[in-house]
Design an enzyme around this catalytic site. Structure first.
Site, PDB file in Angstrom:
ATOM      1  N   SER A 100       0.974  -1.108  -0.022  1.00 45.31           N
ATOM      2  CA  SER A 100      -0.010   0.077  -0.127  1.00 45.31           C
ATOM      3  C   SER A 100       0.821   1.300   0.007  1.00 45.31           C
ATOM      4  CB  SER A 100      -0.905  -0.039   1.180  1.00 45.31           C
ATOM      5  OG  SER A 100      -1.793  -1.244   1.133  1.00 45.31           O
ATOM      6  N   HIS A 137       0.800   4.608   4.269  1.00 44.68           N
ATOM      7  CA  HIS A 137      -0.026   5.356   3.142  1.00 44.68           C
ATOM      8  C   HIS A 137       0.465   6.682   3.216  1.00 44.68           C
ATOM      9  CE1 HIS A 137      -3.526   2.271   3.576  1.00 44.68           C
ATOM     10  NE2 HIS A 137      -2.509   1.474   3.374  1.00 44.68           N
TER      11      HIS A 137
END
Length: 303
Positions: free
Chosen positions: A208, A254
Site C-alpha cells: 500500500s 500510506h
C-alpha cells in the site's frame, strides 16, 4: 483544470499552434511543450506530441527540426525522458507477479515465513521466540521485504488491482527505470514512517505504501498534462477515508508513501531536460536519505 468555455477574452489568451498560429489551442506537446492544434496532434503513450517530436526529431526555437540525435540516443522518449518500451506495462506485470508468488509462499509456509519478513520494530515472534526480532535488532531488510507481503486475499486483491490500474499508465509515462525507482522509494518511505511512529511490536506488511506513492505521482502527472484531476482526487480521498476509518490499517505507510510519491513524481515530470536524470534520481536519493535518517532515529529510541 477546467475553464469557462466561451469568453472571447479567454480565447485570445490561448497561444496559437506553432505550425498554424491563427489557431488557438490549450494543448501542448508532451515532449517540447509547443502548443499544437488538433490537426497537429499525434497520439503518444501519454498525451499528444507535435509532428516533429513524433517523427523522432526535436524542433528548434524557430520551427525547423534539428537532425535526429546519434543512433544510440534515437529511441523515442517518454514524458519523463525514459525510453519507450514495446511493453509499457512490463514492470507492473512483474511486480504483480512477485507479489502473487510471495503470497502463495506465505500460504504454503505459514506464519513463520511472514513473521520473518514483515515490518516490525522489535518483538518476540514464532520465528524466534527467545530473542527480539525486528528492524531495531538489525533486520533492516524488513523495510523492503514487507512491501511484497500481504495479510489476506482481499488485501492482495485490492492492492494488485490498484497497482494495475494506476501503475500501468504511470509506467508508460515515466519509463521502466524511473517507475521502479518511484515505486521502491515510496514503499521504503512508507515503511520508514511506520517504523518511526507505530508501536515496536506492531507488525505491518503490504504494497500500500508504494501504491499510495503511485497515486501521488499520478496526480502530479495529470496536473502537468492539464487533465481532469477529479477522478484521481476522488479515488485518493476514498482511500484516505478508508485509511483512517478502518482499523488495523497502517496509515503511516500510506501517508509516507503518498508524500514521497508526490515529491519524486514532481521531480520526474517537471525536471528541466538538460538536468533531467540528475534531478529525477537525485529526488529518489533524497527520499532514501530521509528513510535512513528516520530508521536510525527510531532504532536509537528502541535500543
Amino acid at each position: 483544470m477546467e475553464q469557462p468555455a466561451g469568453s472571447a477574452q479567454d480565447a485570445r489568451s490561448l497561444p496559437g499552434c506553432y505550425r498554424h498560429p491563427e489557431r488557438d489551442t490549450g494543448v501542448r506537446c508532451t515532449r517540447c511543450e509547443r502548443p499544437i492544434c488538433p490537426e497537429c496532434m499525434v497520439s503518444a503513450s501519454v498525451g499528444f506530441q507535435c509532428p516533429d517530436c513524433a517523427g523522432g526529431r526535436t524542433p528548434t526555437d524557430h520551427g525547423a527540426a534539428r537532425p535526429a540525435p546519434p543512433l544510440g540516443d534515437s529511441r523515442p522518449r517518454t514524458l519523463a525522458g525514459g525510453t519507450m518500451a514495446a511493453d509499457p506495462r512490463l514492470v507492473t506485470k512483474l511486480l504483480i507477479g512477485v507479489n502473487a508468488v510471495l503470497f502463495l509462499v506465505q500460504l504454503t509456509v505459514g506464519a513463520t515465513f511472514t513473521e520473518r519478513f514483515e515490518l516490525i520494530g522489535s518483538a518476540l515472534t514464532r520465528y524466534s521466540p527467545y530473542l527480539p526480532q525486528g528492524v531495531a535488532d538489525g533486520q533492516y531488510y524488513r523495510l523492503l521485504t514487507s512491501m511484497f507481503l500481504h495479510g489476506g486475499y482481499l488485501h492482495i486483491l485490492f492492492n494488485m488491482l490498484s497497482l494495475w490500474w494506476i501503475g500501468g499508465p504511470l509506467e508508460a509515462a515515466l519509463g521502466r527505470a524511473r517507475y521502479i525507482a518511484l515505486y521502491l522509494a515510496s514503499g521504503l518511505a512508507g515503511g520508514a514512517l511506520t517504523y518511526l511512529l507505530a508501536a515496536p511490536n506492531q507488525p505491518s506488511l503490504g504494497a500500500s505504501g508504494a501504491i499510495f506513492g503511485l497515486f501521488g505521482a499520478t496526480a502530479v502527472l495529470m496536473r502537468r498534462l492539464n487533465y481532469d484531476m477529479r477522478p484521481v482526487i476522488a479515488l485518493l480521498v476514498i482511500n484516505l477515508v478508508i485509511t483512517f476509518g478502518v482499523p488495523n490499517i497502517a496509515w503511516q505507510a500510506h501517508i509516507g508513501g503518498l508524500v514521497a510519491g508526490v515529491g519524486v513524481g514532481y521531480a520526474m515530470v517537471h525536471a528541466p531536460r538538460e538536468r533531467r536524470a540528475l534531478i529525477q534520481y537525485g529526488a529518489c536519493a533524497l527520499v532514501l536519505v530521509v528513510v535512513a535518517v528516520l530508521t536510525l532515529v527510531r532504532t536509537a529510541q528502541l535500543t
